[in-house]
Scaffold this motif. Structure first.
Motif, PDB file in Angstrom:
ATOM      1  N   LEU A 135      65.640  34.420  84.278  1.00 31.01           N
ATOM      2  CA  LEU A 135      66.367  34.081  85.499  1.00 31.01           C
ATOM      3  C   LEU A 135      67.133  32.762  85.379  1.00 31.01           C
ATOM      4  N   PRO A 138      71.327  31.906  82.767  1.00 31.76           N
ATOM      5  CA  PRO A 138      72.718  31.614  83.155  1.00 31.76           C
ATOM      6  C   PRO A 138      72.888  30.218  83.744  1.00 31.76           C
ATOM      7  N   GLU A 249      77.394  34.954  82.335  1.00 32.92           N
ATOM      8  CA  GLU A 249      77.056  36.148  83.111  1.00 32.92           C
ATOM      9  C   GLU A 249      76.530  37.289  82.240  1.00 32.92           C
ATOM     10  N   GLY A 252      72.051  37.410  81.840  1.00 28.77           N
ATOM     11  CA  GLY A 252      71.170  37.358  82.990  1.00 28.77           C
ATOM     12  C   GLY A 252      70.055  38.383  82.936  1.00 28.77           C
TER      13      GLY A 252
END
Length: 356
Positions: A135, A138, A249, A252
């Protein structure tokens, strides 16, 4: 119903002789080597991504399938390898072949340091700890934008084919990925079978007994975690070569889920199953998107749920079921009751491991 019952067995019996297994691997390698020469660049791109996933999946399957440790954080090490490649090549002019062993070493050390405290946890506790790592990946990338270029990402222009090879860039990158994936497959296959593989399974299923017999469970699990993290880093380097771009991105939670989906869909605890799982996570989302672009996620999720109900032990069970009649007609089959790698009862063959 008889077919479904057979596919739901933990291990479909396929006691193929050794020569047939080796011949099959050789044929697959030859076909894989010829394929990019007769394929379009976009096809080679997809196949290269399959090989990238294979490298990562082999390490993760060794950790989860053989050692029983669930990790959702391998996307972090994948990102470390990708960004290490991009930064060193684009900003410091490091030759791209050097980045592969360097990423392996860096991620191995990082995985070992992370694994020392994390592997004191078990089951869902370890999964949650590594989920946190997935988590924050990014956010960490964006936080160090002076190195990673933050949201903008980094373009990677490496891994150009030598002029003397006569290959296009997509073909050259594909062969590089194929070479790394093949070497990784051989190493992990070797580790998963024989004495080492039995030791890992003993620690997974009978840790107290294995420890009593002298197997260093904590050190073994930490080492396997570090090795799987290192292979994830190598996969990240190959990813940067294939995609030619790294951005926050891409690393993730969906990537972590894709890694877990790959080893489960292929066949948890089986080395060949990783290859089938890699094809699954690369091509099935594309096919579901073609069916309904606006509901691609829903379609993919429904396909995954249906797949788990029909083939709970992965695509490898379908392959074994399909080949079973052919293998039954071949002389020289093994007489070990149809057991394949990772299926021998460790309680019957536990071997002490020196702790010195």
């Amino acid at each position: 119903m008889k077919v479904l019952d057979m596919l739901r067995r933990p291990r479909a019996e396929l006691d193929a002789p050794v020569w047939l297994r080796r011949t099959t691997v050789a044929v697959v390698l030859v076909l894989a080597a010829v394929a990019p020469l007769v394929s379009a660049p976009y096809v080679n791109f997809d196949r290269s991504m399959v090989l990238v996933y294979v490298v990562v999946g082999l390490g993760l399957n060794l950790l989860t399938g053989n050692t029983g440790q669930i990790s959702l954080g391998h996307g972090f090490f994948f990102a470390v390898g990708a960004y290490l490649s991009a930064v060193l090549i684009e900003n410091h002019g490091v030759a791209y072949p050097v980045v592969l062993p360097l990423a392996f070493a860096v991620c191995y050390v990082g995985g070992y340091l992370f694994g020392l405290p994390a592997l004191r946890l078990h089951g869902l506790q370890l999964a949650l700890a590594t989920l946190g790592l997935a988590l924050v990946t990014p956010a960490v990338i964006k936080r160090f934008e002076h190195v990673t270029d933050g949201q903008a990402g980094i373009n990677v222009t490496a891994a150009e084919a030598p002029v003397s090879s006569g290959l296009d860039r997509d073909q050259w990158v594909y062969y590089l990925c194929l070479l790394v994936a093949a070497l990784t497959y051989l190493v992990v296959r070797r580790l998963s079978t024989g004495r080492i593989g039995r030791s890992l399974i003993a620690i997974r299923d009978y840790e107290a007994v294995a420890t009593t017999l002298g197997m260093p469970a904590t050190r073994t699990k930490t080492t396997v975690f570090a090795l799987s993290a290192a292979l994830a880093g190598v996969g990240g380097v190959l990813y940067s070569f294939v995609v030619q771009y790294v951005g926050p991105e891409a690393f993730g939670l969906p990537l972590a889920i894709a890694f877990i989906t790959m080893i489960v869909a292929g066949g948890l605890g089986t080395v060949p199953g990783v290859v089938f799982g890699a094809f699954f996570v690369v091509y099935v989302p594309q096919w579901t998107a073609e069916l309904n672009q606006s509901a691609a996620g829903i379609t993919y999720g429904a396909a995954l749920i249906l797949f788990i109900f029909v083939l709970p032990y992965g695509l490898i069970s379908l392959v074994r079921w399909g080949l079973a009649p052919l293998v039954a007609c071949i002389p020289g089959r093994r007489s070990d009751g149809g057991r394949s790698e990772g299926t021998k009862d460790p309680g019957l063959e536990l071997e002490p491991v020196a702790t010195g």
